[in-house]
Motif scaffolding. Structure first.
Motif, PDB file in Angstrom:
ATOM      1  N   ASP A   1      35.425  42.381  45.737  1.00 11.93           N
ATOM      2  CA  ASP A   1      34.528  43.080  45.163  1.00 11.93           C
ATOM      3  C   ASP A   1      33.067  42.906  45.371  1.00 11.93           C
ATOM      4  OD1 ASP A   1      36.576  44.402  43.671  1.00 11.93           O
ATOM      5  OD2 ASP A   1      36.487  43.009  41.967  1.00 11.93           O
TER       6      ASP A   1
ATOM      7  N   SER B   1      34.720  35.007  37.517  1.00  8.04           N
ATOM      8  CA  SER B   1      34.241  35.702  36.419  1.00  8.04           C
ATOM      9  C   SER B   1      33.491  36.943  36.833  1.00  8.04           C
ATOM     10  CB  SER B   1      33.138  34.851  35.767  1.00  8.04           C
ATOM     11  OG  SER B   1      33.497  33.599  35.111  1.00  8.04           O
ATOM     12  N   TYR B   2      33.189  37.071  38.247  1.00  6.91           N
ATOM     13  CA  TYR B   2      32.394  38.316  38.882  1.00  6.91           C
ATOM     14  C   TYR B   2      33.334  39.558  38.404  1.00  6.91           C
ATOM     15  CZ  TYR B   2      30.024  41.132  42.187  1.00  6.91           C
ATOM     16  OH  TYR B   2      29.117  41.959  42.692  1.00  6.91           O
ATOM     17  N   ALA B   3      34.636  39.579  38.379  1.00  2.00           N
ATOM     18  CA  ALA B   3      35.650  40.717  38.213  1.00  2.00           C
ATOM     19  C   ALA B   3      34.979  41.147  36.629  1.00  2.00           C
ATOM     20  CB  ALA B   3      36.979  40.397  38.454  1.00  2.00           C
ATOM     21  N   ASP B   4      35.096  40.147  35.752  1.00  5.79           N
ATOM     22  CA  ASP B   4      34.713  40.787  34.473  1.00  5.79           C
ATOM     23  C   ASP B   4      33.625  41.153  34.124  1.00  5.79           C
ATOM     24  OD1 ASP B   4      37.428  39.894  33.825  1.00  5.79           O
ATOM     25  OD2 ASP B   4      36.803  37.776  33.227  1.00  5.79           O
ATOM     26  N   TRP B   5      32.349  40.294  34.854  1.00  3.67           N
ATOM     27  CA  TRP B   5      31.098  41.007  34.650  1.00  3.67           C
ATOM     28  C   TRP B   5      30.833  42.457  35.443  1.00  3.67           C
ATOM     29  CZ3 TRP B   5      27.928  41.982  39.027  1.00  3.67           C
ATOM     30  CH2 TRP B   5      26.410  42.028  38.731  1.00  3.67           C
ATOM     31  N   ARG B   6      31.618  42.734  36.513  1.00  2.00           N
ATOM     32  CA  ARG B   6      31.679  43.907  37.292  1.00  2.00           C
ATOM     33  C   ARG B   6      32.127  44.865  36.422  1.00  2.00           C
ATOM     34  NH1 ARG B   6      34.672  46.408  42.025  1.00  2.00           N
ATOM     35  NH2 ARG B   6      33.191  47.030  43.291  1.00  2.00           N
ATOM     36  N   GLU B   7      33.198  44.679  35.715  1.00  3.49           N
ATOM     37  CA  GLU B   7      33.963  45.791  34.880  1.00  3.49           C
ATOM     38  C   GLU B   7      32.983  46.167  33.883  1.00  3.49           C
ATOM     39  OE1 GLU B   7      38.142  46.407  32.524  1.00  3.49           O
ATOM     40  OE2 GLU B   7      37.745  44.414  33.526  1.00  3.49           O
ATOM     41  N   SER B   8      32.239  44.874  33.237  1.00  5.64           N
ATOM     42  CA  SER B   8      31.514  45.278  32.071  1.00  5.64           C
ATOM     43  C   SER B   8      30.224  46.189  32.414  1.00  5.64           C
ATOM     44  CB  SER B   8      31.156  43.982  31.339  1.00  5.64           C
ATOM     45  OG  SER B   8      30.083  43.313  32.343  1.00  5.64           O
ATOM     46  N   ARG B   9      29.699  45.912  33.452  1.00  8.43           N
ATOM     47  CA  ARG B   9      28.596  46.740  34.006  1.00  8.43           C
ATOM     48  C   ARG B   9      29.061  48.238  34.303  1.00  8.43           C
ATOM     49  NH1 ARG B   9      25.332  44.982  38.705  1.00  8.43           N
ATOM     50  NH2 ARG B   9      24.085  46.814  37.868  1.00  8.43           N
TER      51      ARG B   9
ATOM     52  N   TRP C   1      38.264  39.358  43.931  1.00 10.91           N
ATOM     53  CA  TRP C   1      36.790  39.288  43.195  1.00 10.91           C
ATOM     54  C   TRP C   1      35.814  39.102  44.104  1.00 10.91           C
ATOM     55  CZ3 TRP C   1      40.675  35.946  41.510  1.00 10.91           C
ATOM     56  CH2 TRP C   1      40.413  34.450  41.887  1.00 10.91           C
TER      57      TRP C   1
END
Length: 239
Positions: free
Chosen positions: A102, A204-212, A99
């Motif tokens: 990312d 949490s950055y990975a989940d935030w990035r995927e949601s975007r 992450w």
């Protein structure tokens, strides 16, 4: 007569001529250090709290680091067109968490689009052994253990070179990172002596990035498909 001579001497003291070089001497002032992301004990505590939340180990030695690289828990820094690595950084330490990679890809891509220039990573993962050595000649370095230990030991943190950036570029970096910091996705500091952006990246950055990415893809499909039938009917009625 003597009194008059003394007064005259006081009125006409000899002043040596200035050197021609002295007239043009420029006094350089150091730019004032007024960071947006000021280093603090609280920041170190937040970085370590995130490491504990993710249940990540503080990497003790090179053998542990090699195992994490082999398992894919640590990945290579994304060196390329938009990002370079300080050539002095040991190749064994050019790794970070996925992450964090990312975040670097997103940041360096946006920075390159804005300034047509690369960002430089000066430091990434460290072991406890490396941190101990660093502390011997850099007393400002974070400790290798305890509640304020360096977050480099878990591989979530990178140091991005700030020296050489213009004021505009530094302001852009600060503006880019501010909303991410406010959402708890990163914990940035602007170090004074090392002149870098020290950035710890939350898992949490990975989940935030995927949601975007999903939101962007959905918006793109809606544009490609055109207006929905309900919207067309509503528009026809209004006309």
């Amino acid at each position: 007569m003597l009194s008059l001579c003394v007064h005259a001497f006081g009125l006409h003291q000899y002043v040596p001529p200035q050197s021609p070089h002295r007239k043009h001497k420029v006094h350089l002032r150091r730019s004032r250090w007024n960071p947006v992301f000021r280093p603090s004990r609280d920041s170190l505590l937040r970085q370590n709290a995130e490491i504990d939340r993710l249940e990540l180990p503080r990497i003790q030695n090179q053998a542990e680091l090699d195992r994490l690289v082999a398992s894919g828990d640590l990945v290579s820094l994304p060196e390329g067109e938009t990002l370079r690595i300080d050539p002095r950084l040991d190749p064994d330490r050019r790794y970070c968490r996925p992450w964090t990679r990312d975040f670097l890809q997103d940041l360096s891509g946006a920075y390159f689009n804005e300034f047509h220039d690369q960002i430089q990573v000066n430091s990434a993962v460290r072991t406890v052994q490396v941190q101990k050595k660093l502390r011997r000649h850099n007393r400002n370095a974070a400790p290798e253990k305890g509640e304020t230990a360096s977050s480099h030991l878990a591989g979530i943190t990178i140091d991005i070179q700030r020296r050489g950036m213009t004021r505009e570029q530094i302001a852009w970096m600060q503006a880019y990172m501010m909303p991410l910091r406010d959402q708890g996705l990163i914990e940035p500091e602007e170090e004074r002596r090392q002149w870098v952006f020290h950035v710890a990246v939350s898992g949490s950055y990975a989940d935030w990035r995927e949601s975007r990415a999903l939101a962007g893809a959905q918006a793109g499909r809606q544009l490609a498909d055109g207006p929905q039938p309900e919207a067309v009917a509503a528009n026809s009625t209004e006309q």
